[in-house]
Design an enzyme around this catalytic site. Structure first.
Site, PDB file in Angstrom:
ATOM      1  N   CYS A  28      -0.307   7.764 -23.699  1.00 32.93           N
ATOM      2  CA  CYS A  28       0.392   8.013 -22.437  1.00 32.93           C
ATOM      3  C   CYS A  28       1.490   6.992 -22.169  1.00 32.93           C
ATOM      4  O   CYS A  28       2.277   7.164 -21.243  1.00 32.93           O
ATOM      5  CB  CYS A  28      -0.599   8.043 -21.277  1.00 32.93           C
ATOM      6  SG  CYS A  28      -1.287   6.426 -20.863  1.00 32.93           S
ATOM      7  N   HIS A  78      -2.051  -4.599  -7.532  1.00 33.83           N
ATOM      8  CA  HIS A  78      -1.958  -3.272  -8.128  1.00 33.83           C
ATOM      9  C   HIS A  78      -2.064  -3.393  -9.654  1.00 33.83           C
ATOM     10  O   HIS A  78      -1.374  -4.204 -10.272  1.00 33.83           O
ATOM     11  CB  HIS A  78      -0.618  -2.634  -7.762  1.00 33.83           C
ATOM     12  CG  HIS A  78      -0.337  -1.350  -8.442  1.00 33.83           C
ATOM     13  ND1 HIS A  78      -0.920  -0.164  -8.046  1.00 33.83           N
ATOM     14  CD2 HIS A  78       0.455  -1.050  -9.492  1.00 33.83           C
ATOM     15  CE1 HIS A  78      -0.475   0.810  -8.823  1.00 33.83           C
ATOM     16  NE2 HIS A  78       0.360   0.292  -9.715  1.00 33.83           N
ATOM     17  N   HIS A  82      -3.474   3.280 -12.177  1.00 33.36           N
ATOM     18  CA  HIS A  82      -4.181   4.417 -11.577  1.00 33.36           C
ATOM     19  C   HIS A  82      -5.302   4.866 -12.506  1.00 33.36           C
ATOM     20  O   HIS A  82      -5.278   4.582 -13.702  1.00 33.36           O
ATOM     21  CB  HIS A  82      -3.214   5.580 -11.340  1.00 33.36           C
ATOM     22  CG  HIS A  82      -2.228   5.297 -10.255  1.00 33.36           C
ATOM     23  ND1 HIS A  82      -1.056   4.617 -10.495  1.00 33.36           N
ATOM     24  CD2 HIS A  82      -2.256   5.569  -8.928  1.00 33.36           C
ATOM     25  CE1 HIS A  82      -0.388   4.489  -9.348  1.00 33.36           C
ATOM     26  NE2 HIS A  82      -1.095   5.063  -8.384  1.00 33.36           N
ATOM     27  N   ASP A 132     -11.972  12.275 -25.302  1.00 32.26           N
ATOM     28  CA  ASP A 132     -13.311  12.131 -25.873  1.00 32.26           C
ATOM     29  C   ASP A 132     -13.806  10.700 -25.638  1.00 32.26           C
ATOM     30  O   ASP A 132     -13.839   9.877 -26.540  1.00 32.26           O
ATOM     31  CB  ASP A 132     -13.282  12.461 -27.365  1.00 32.26           C
ATOM     32  CG  ASP A 132     -14.663  12.467 -27.985  1.00 32.26           C
ATOM     33  OD1 ASP A 132     -15.647  12.624 -27.238  1.00 32.26           O
ATOM     34  OD2 ASP A 132     -14.752  12.300 -29.214  1.00 32.26           O
ATOM     35  N   ARG A 143      -9.631   7.914 -17.335  1.00 26.55           N
ATOM     36  CA  ARG A 143      -8.571   7.146 -17.981  1.00 26.55           C
ATOM     37  C   ARG A 143      -8.000   6.189 -16.950  1.00 26.55           C
ATOM     38  O   ARG A 143      -7.281   6.578 -16.040  1.00 26.55           O
ATOM     39  CB  ARG A 143      -7.465   8.045 -18.523  1.00 26.55           C
ATOM     40  CG  ARG A 143      -6.297   7.267 -19.130  1.00 26.55           C
ATOM     41  CD  ARG A 143      -5.292   8.186 -19.809  1.00 26.55           C
ATOM     42  NE  ARG A 143      -4.715   9.160 -18.909  1.00 26.55           N
ATOM     43  CZ  ARG A 143      -3.554   9.029 -18.258  1.00 26.55           C
ATOM     44  NH1 ARG A 143      -2.835   7.930 -18.414  1.00 26.55           N
ATOM     45  NH2 ARG A 143      -3.106   9.991 -17.472  1.00 26.55           N
ATOM     46  N   CYS A 174      -5.378   3.993 -16.374  1.00 26.89           N
ATOM     47  CA  CYS A 174      -4.027   3.815 -16.903  1.00 26.89           C
ATOM     48  C   CYS A 174      -3.455   2.564 -16.236  1.00 26.89           C
ATOM     49  O   CYS A 174      -3.098   2.588 -15.063  1.00 26.89           O
ATOM     50  CB  CYS A 174      -3.217   5.063 -16.574  1.00 26.89           C
ATOM     51  SG  CYS A 174      -1.553   5.052 -17.227  1.00 26.89           S
TER      52      CYS A 174
END
Length: 140
Positions: free
Chosen positions: A73, A110, A113, A121, A127, A129
């Protein structure tokens, strides 16, 4: 780069001026203003090193390398934080969509997210991120 203090520091009481002294401009934008670094440029996006990822702002341990996975990503992805109390999750309705923001529980900076149900899997189907600039890796 962020300075580290002893365990007595209450990072939630620091002012923006304090944070600007501790962080460089890019770190401040992401960690304190909920910015996002560009995809595929972060220091830890493709790192396979074994160790513990800590908050760059305060040094609190957040994620272990064993929970990092290749999501492709553009940002480091983890399927679980180090411990539930290491992070805070809160609703983020910016950008016209509902997301879940991830913050360091120790300093409320911060991190990125968390997304669920994307079909990776992994043991949690989550996730996390996380912006590389929000992290520091200590290798074993």
């Amino acid at each position: 780069m962020a300075m580290t203090d002893d365990a007595q520091t209450d990072f939630t009481k620091l002012t923006d001026a304090d944070w600007r002294e501790r962080l460089n401009a890019a770190e401040f934008r992401v960690l304190r203003q909920a910015g996002t670094e560009a995809p595929f440029v972060g220091e830890y996006t493709d790192t396979k090193d074994v160790g513990v990822y800590s908050c760059r702002a305060c040094g609190a341990e957040l994620f272990r390398s064993e929970t990092k996975f290749d999501s492709h990503c553009g940002w480091p992805s983890f399927f679980s934080p180090l411990a539930g109390e290491a992070i805070i999750e809160r609703h983020d309705d910016s950008l016209g969509m509902r997301r879940t923001e991830v913050l360091c529980a120790n300093c409320h900076s911060h991190l990125g997210h968390v997304f669920a149900g994307e079909g990776y899997d992994t043991p949690t189907d989550l996730r996390y991120c996380i912006n590389s600039i929000s992290l520091t890796l200590s290798t074993d």
